[in-house]
Design an enzyme around this catalytic site. Sequence first.
Site, PDB file in Angstrom:
ATOM      1  N   ARG A  67      54.487 -44.990  53.435  1.00 47.15           N
ATOM      2  CA  ARG A  67      54.839 -44.600  54.814  1.00 47.15           C
ATOM      3  C   ARG A  67      56.084 -45.388  55.226  1.00 47.15           C
ATOM      4  NH1 ARG A  67      50.415 -43.907  59.189  1.00 47.15           N
ATOM      5  NH2 ARG A  67      51.915 -42.332  59.839  1.00 47.15           N
ATOM      6  N   ASP A 103      55.002 -49.351  66.187  1.00 50.24           N
ATOM      7  CA  ASP A 103      55.106 -49.400  64.722  1.00 50.24           C
ATOM      8  C   ASP A 103      56.293 -50.235  64.281  1.00 50.24           C
ATOM      9  OD1 ASP A 103      53.698 -46.744  65.457  1.00 50.24           O
ATOM     10  OD2 ASP A 103      53.100 -47.247  63.409  1.00 50.24           O
ATOM     11  N   ARG A 110      45.313 -46.235  58.966  1.00 53.49           N
ATOM     12  CA  ARG A 110      46.610 -45.999  59.625  1.00 53.49           C
ATOM     13  C   ARG A 110      46.732 -47.000  60.767  1.00 53.49           C
ATOM     14  NH1 ARG A 110      44.452 -45.676  63.967  1.00 53.49           N
ATOM     15  NH2 ARG A 110      46.447 -45.005  64.821  1.00 53.49           N
ATOM     16  N   GLY A 111      47.891 -46.977  61.434  1.00 50.65           N
ATOM     17  CA  GLY A 111      48.162 -47.981  62.462  1.00 50.65           C
ATOM     18  C   GLY A 111      48.916 -49.133  61.814  1.00 50.65           C
ATOM     19  N   ALA A 112      50.010 -49.559  62.455  1.00 47.89           N
ATOM     20  CA  ALA A 112      50.936 -50.496  61.820  1.00 47.89           C
ATOM     21  C   ALA A 112      50.263 -51.782  61.295  1.00 47.89           C
ATOM     22  CB  ALA A 112      52.075 -50.813  62.791  1.00 47.89           C
ATOM     23  N   ASN A 114      57.150 -45.731  68.155  1.00 49.47           N
ATOM     24  CA  ASN A 114      55.688 -45.556  68.198  1.00 49.47           C
ATOM     25  C   ASN A 114      55.391 -44.072  68.031  1.00 49.47           C
ATOM     26  OD1 ASN A 114      53.068 -46.782  68.565  1.00 49.47           O
ATOM     27  ND2 ASN A 114      52.956 -45.728  70.526  1.00 49.47           N
ATOM     28  N   LYS A 115      54.111 -43.760  68.044  1.00 47.31           N
ATOM     29  CA  LYS A 115      53.651 -42.387  67.815  1.00 47.31           C
ATOM     30  C   LYS A 115      54.404 -41.371  68.664  1.00 47.31           C
ATOM     31  CE  LYS A 115      51.220 -41.442  65.460  1.00 47.31           C
ATOM     32  NZ  LYS A 115      51.478 -40.942  64.113  1.00 47.31           N
TER      33      LYS A 115
HETATM   34  O1  MRU Z   1      50.553 -42.476  62.245  1.00 50.33           O
HETATM   35  P1  MRU Z   1      49.727 -43.656  62.647  1.00 50.33           P
HETATM   36  O2  MRU Z   1      48.349 -43.276  63.043  1.00 50.33           O
HETATM   37  O3  MRU Z   1      49.752 -44.753  61.622  1.00 50.33           O
HETATM   38  O4  MRU Z   1      50.454 -44.198  63.930  1.00 50.33           O
HETATM   39  C1  MRU Z   1      49.901 -45.234  64.647  1.00 50.33           C
HETATM   40  C2  MRU Z   1      50.614 -45.549  65.889  1.00 50.33           C
HETATM   41  O5  MRU Z   1      51.631 -44.997  66.237  1.00 50.33           O
HETATM   42  C3  MRU Z   1      50.061 -46.699  66.642  1.00 50.33           C
HETATM   43  O6  MRU Z   1      50.143 -46.471  68.005  1.00 50.33           O
HETATM   44  C4  MRU Z   1      50.830 -47.928  66.232  1.00 50.33           C
HETATM   45  O7  MRU Z   1      50.764 -48.114  64.855  1.00 50.33           O
HETATM   46  C5  MRU Z   1      50.391 -49.115  66.916  1.00 50.33           C
HETATM   47  S1  MRU Z   1      49.021 -49.771  66.108  1.00 50.33           S
HETATM   48  C6  MRU Z   1      48.347 -51.092  66.810  1.00 50.33           C
END
Ligand code: MRU
Length: 344
Positions: A89, A235, A46-48, A245-246
């Site tokens: 996603r 994201d 996970r994470g963009a 973002n999250k």
């Molecule tokens: O749902 P996730 O875990 O994929 O969400 C991740 C985030 O919101 C991160 O903060 C974001 O992707 C930045 S990653 C460098």
Amino acid sequence: MELKTVEWKDNSVIMIDQTKLPNTLEYVTYTDYNQVAEAIRTLVVRGAPAIGVSGAFGLALSSLQSGATKKDELISYMENAKKILFETRPTAVNLVWGLNKIMDIANKANTVNEIRNNVVESAKKMAEDDIQINMSIGKHGSELISDNDTIMTHCNAGALATVGYGTALGVIRATKDSGKNIKVIATETRPIQQGSRLTAFELKHDGIDVSLIPDTAVGYTMANGLVDKIIVGADRILRTGHVYNKIGTYQVATMAKQHNIPFYVAAPLSTFDMKSNPEDVIIEQRDASEVTGIGDKKTAPDGINVINPAFDMTPPELISGIITENGIVKPPFQKSIKELFTPN
Ligand code: MRU
């Protein structure tokens, strides 16, 4: 030991299974793009930026899986794989960025062998570049941080959300490496506690001074002078400076404004979406069970309605600056982001 979130080795994709962290550091190996799609869907990865590279690796795997002997057949097999990977996603724009880049490479090649070779090499290069890009983000961002600052971060924008090093945590790592003394406050970050499970794990692993707080203690820590600066990842960033973002990032930014604390976003150029408007962005909605229980324990009445968005939008007026590999952009963002994408 450096954490490598996702890697290409011997025609397979190797990932840290992030659903097992922080209790077990376990790696999974995939040879089928459908497995990669499932891994993105279920947050194994996970994470963009990490899902951008994983999508690219998945598409490269699909080129090897297909038995096509003609270019057209292989392209249509890969187009179908792209659709499956894309639908995993909806919010992070890096996924479509990575998939489009690999499809472009495939379309430009002449033969099936050339396609297979070029897409694998390009996906591997994308992964290598990600680490370099994060190190540049870290270097630029570290100039904003003073000795003895305490930085708040939200979610996980570290090595585990990228191929390595991290965006927001890349700034923290680079600041520490520059010799400055820093502390970090990490929010636990609902849903599914990315902050406590991953950010706290990563920073502790690297020997960085980190304190974990419940999401509900953001106001308390700021009001009591415990936070000097905030850095989060993203994201998706629109050309207007709206940052996705999250979930909870908007609350952190609003609270930062209330307490006059600088709020920064760290993200690579691949996180910018220069075409969409806020109404086009799909916010992923997650399962109710993440809110109605903790682990196996039920904490809410049966049949309760739940609203469980995974992301929120922070408007540009709450953001002090956006740190990228090409430098830091400041308000007014409409102008500075445009300049960031305009070749000199
Ligand atoms: O749902 P996730 O875990 O994929 O969400 C991740 C985030 O919101 C991160 O903060 C974001 O992707 C930045 S990653 C460098």
